[in-house]
Design an enzyme around this catalytic site. Sequence first.
Site, PDB file in Angstrom:
ATOM      1  N   ASP A   1       0.815  -1.214   0.000  1.00  0.00           N
ATOM      2  CA  ASP A   1       0.000   0.000   0.000  1.00  0.00           C
ATOM      3  C   ASP A   1       0.848   1.263   0.000  1.00  0.00           C
ATOM      4  OD1 ASP A   1      -2.135  -1.715   0.093  1.00  0.00           O
ATOM      5  OD2 ASP A   1      -3.222  -0.557   1.598  1.00  0.00           O
TER       6      ASP A   1
ATOM      7  N   SER B   1      -5.425   5.132   5.529  1.00  0.00           N
ATOM      8  CA  SER B   1      -4.394   4.230   6.005  1.00  0.00           C
ATOM      9  C   SER B   1      -4.463   4.164   7.519  1.00  0.00           C
ATOM     10  CB  SER B   1      -3.016   4.752   5.585  1.00  0.00           C
ATOM     11  OG  SER B   1      -2.002   4.216   6.388  1.00  0.00           O
TER      12      SER B   1
ATOM     13  N   CYS C   1       5.031  -2.275   8.296  1.00  0.00           N
ATOM     14  CA  CYS C   1       5.343  -0.949   8.857  1.00  0.00           C
ATOM     15  C   CYS C   1       5.205  -0.965  10.384  1.00  0.00           C
ATOM     16  CB  CYS C   1       4.435   0.100   8.240  1.00  0.00           C
ATOM     17  SG  CYS C   1       4.620   0.212   6.450  1.00  0.00           S
TER      18      CYS C   1
ATOM     19  N   CYS D   1       0.861  -8.176   4.836  1.00  0.00           N
ATOM     20  CA  CYS D   1       0.460  -6.781   4.656  1.00  0.00           C
ATOM     21  C   CYS D   1      -1.033  -6.599   4.431  1.00  0.00           C
ATOM     22  CB  CYS D   1       1.314  -6.136   3.580  1.00  0.00           C
ATOM     23  SG  CYS D   1       3.003  -5.838   4.191  1.00  0.00           S
ATOM     24  N   ASP D   2      -1.400  -5.364   4.148  1.00  0.00           N
ATOM     25  CA  ASP D   2      -2.729  -4.831   4.433  1.00  0.00           C
ATOM     26  C   ASP D   2      -3.904  -5.661   3.936  1.00  0.00           C
ATOM     27  OD1 ASP D   2      -0.924  -2.880   5.128  1.00  0.00           O
ATOM     28  OD2 ASP D   2      -2.210  -1.234   4.518  1.00  0.00           O
ATOM     29  N   LYS D   3      -3.961  -5.978   2.648  1.00  0.00           N
ATOM     30  CA  LYS D   3      -5.130  -6.676   2.109  1.00  0.00           C
ATOM     31  C   LYS D   3      -4.894  -8.166   1.974  1.00  0.00           C
ATOM     32  CE  LYS D   3      -6.485  -2.535   1.860  1.00  0.00           C
ATOM     33  NZ  LYS D   3      -5.177  -1.985   2.245  1.00  0.00           N
TER      34      LYS D   3
ATOM     35  N   GLU E   1      -7.013   4.745  -0.263  1.00  0.00           N
ATOM     36  CA  GLU E   1      -6.615   5.350   1.017  1.00  0.00           C
ATOM     37  C   GLU E   1      -6.180   6.789   0.779  1.00  0.00           C
ATOM     38  OE1 GLU E   1      -4.968   1.465   3.466  1.00  0.00           O
ATOM     39  OE2 GLU E   1      -3.564   2.974   2.775  1.00  0.00           O
TER      40      GLU E   1
END
Length: 556
Positions: free
Chosen positions: A78, A467, A192, A119-121, A441
């Site tokens: 992202d 985010s 992150c 990670c995010d998704k 985002e």
Amino acid sequence: MKSNNIKEGVDRTPHRSLLYATGIAKSEMKKPFIGIASSFTDLIPGHVGIRDLERAAENGVYSNGGHPFVFGIPGICDGVAMGHPGMYYSLPSRELIADMIETVAEAHSLDGLILLTNCDKITPGMLMASLRLNIPSIVVTAGPMLSGHYHGKRLSFVRDTFEAVAKYRINEITEKELNDLEMCACPGQGSCQGLYTANTMACLTEVLGMSLPGAGTALAGSAIKKRIAFESGAKVVDLVKKGMLPRDIVTIDAFKNAITVDMALGGSSNSVLHLLAIANEAGITLDLKLFDEISKNTPQITNLRPAGEYFLEDLDFAGGIPSLLYELRTLVNQKTINVGGKSIGEIISTVNYVNNEVIRKISNPYRKEGGIAILFGNLAPRGAVIKSSGVSASAMKFVGNAVTFDSEESSMESISKGKIKEGDVVVIRYEGPKGGPGMREMLAPTSQIVGMGLGEKVALITDGRFSGGTRGPCVGHISPEAQEGGPIALVKDGDKIEIDIHERKLNLMVSDTEFEKRKTKINKKPKKINYGYLSRYAEMVSSADEGAIVNRNIRK
């Protein structure tokens, strides 16, 4: 075993021949077939270390009498996709990931799954797949990145890169400092370093019971993480033998526990979208009001970046999710179980250390309420989401003048040129699931605002999302979205907008007569993208208040 569909009987002679061509020994054919869905890629720092976890998980599967097969799953970073058309693809990739795992697992009749993610998704997509397939599965998240260091200060990605750009533009830091931060903020592999979406979802996966204890916070590249991957590989074979399925573990009580932990952590607002979508695959209906109800009764007991100063490494060293659950023991259901066969109560009973500076007692919280609030009003009749843990006390109620934009790019142009001033409410619309498409985002606009020193003096509302790195009075997921004729499409420059987090209100302050008059004149905009996956996604995707899902046909 499900894999008997492809390896037993005379009619499966061709199938076995193809399997032997992969190098599998004849003696392995009697063992459970375990798929290792690996999202390794050189493109994402959170995933560059997953090759080591593949090896550890394979060894774990072998050690307990299973046979592993590694297959690839894509991922998007992202941070790299942020602020340009690449972000259109981020949230839609969640659906692709779930579909790809379903496709491979079903086509090859796999008995169980190890899901290597970070990670995010990717993490929610894998969880969605495991619950849709409902075959024995364990999630292994690759872990958070260590903090960066510069001149004696610890650094994190969002604050020390995105926000640093704005600081450079207003001459608060030099070009050399900006270049130094760029090199130091992300020292190596891992997600992150703060409580952004990736780490939020890793922690919640552990609470849902789909990861082994410690998996949510164990650091990337650590020996502990490799041991967790090995133990997960071994344990999934046990799950196959016992017939323990994801839907046996991920119950409504498990979701309530996950929401409680989310609120206590002050996690990313994206977790609302993802938990709604994951619950949908489990055949469980969650409501936005449940999130708010739990938030009002759950104190926030950690203070991690971006809103605070602690890092994920601090949470891990403080005892991780087991220690957090210990402090929340009166608020969680201790009977829910995890993939290791232990209940939450049993996990809590093993805790022998909590750093109460990082994880406070519920009698001494950072905030009396949880980290996310759900707002309703004439601008959001079906709800909107705000990460209230990132909002200062002075900005919990904000009334300002609307400055409207129909895309993220047009807002960035005005913000970067200094056209946004104190007291403004930046309105970014036509960025929802359908209108985006993909519900981008808005980290770049919010980071610019914070970096320019306007973080608590300017509000931002959007039918897009944020985010986990966003802080300040920023309201997202406004439903219905502008593309569906939602009230956010009615806002005009100069309109007064009220954001009241305490009272859970989001209102356009015009008369009822004027509001109804504007509704008669609203025009639906044409689709922004008319080709490829995003065009199909825009046709299929639901509203944000339903989790921005495309799969409504759940297998019972």
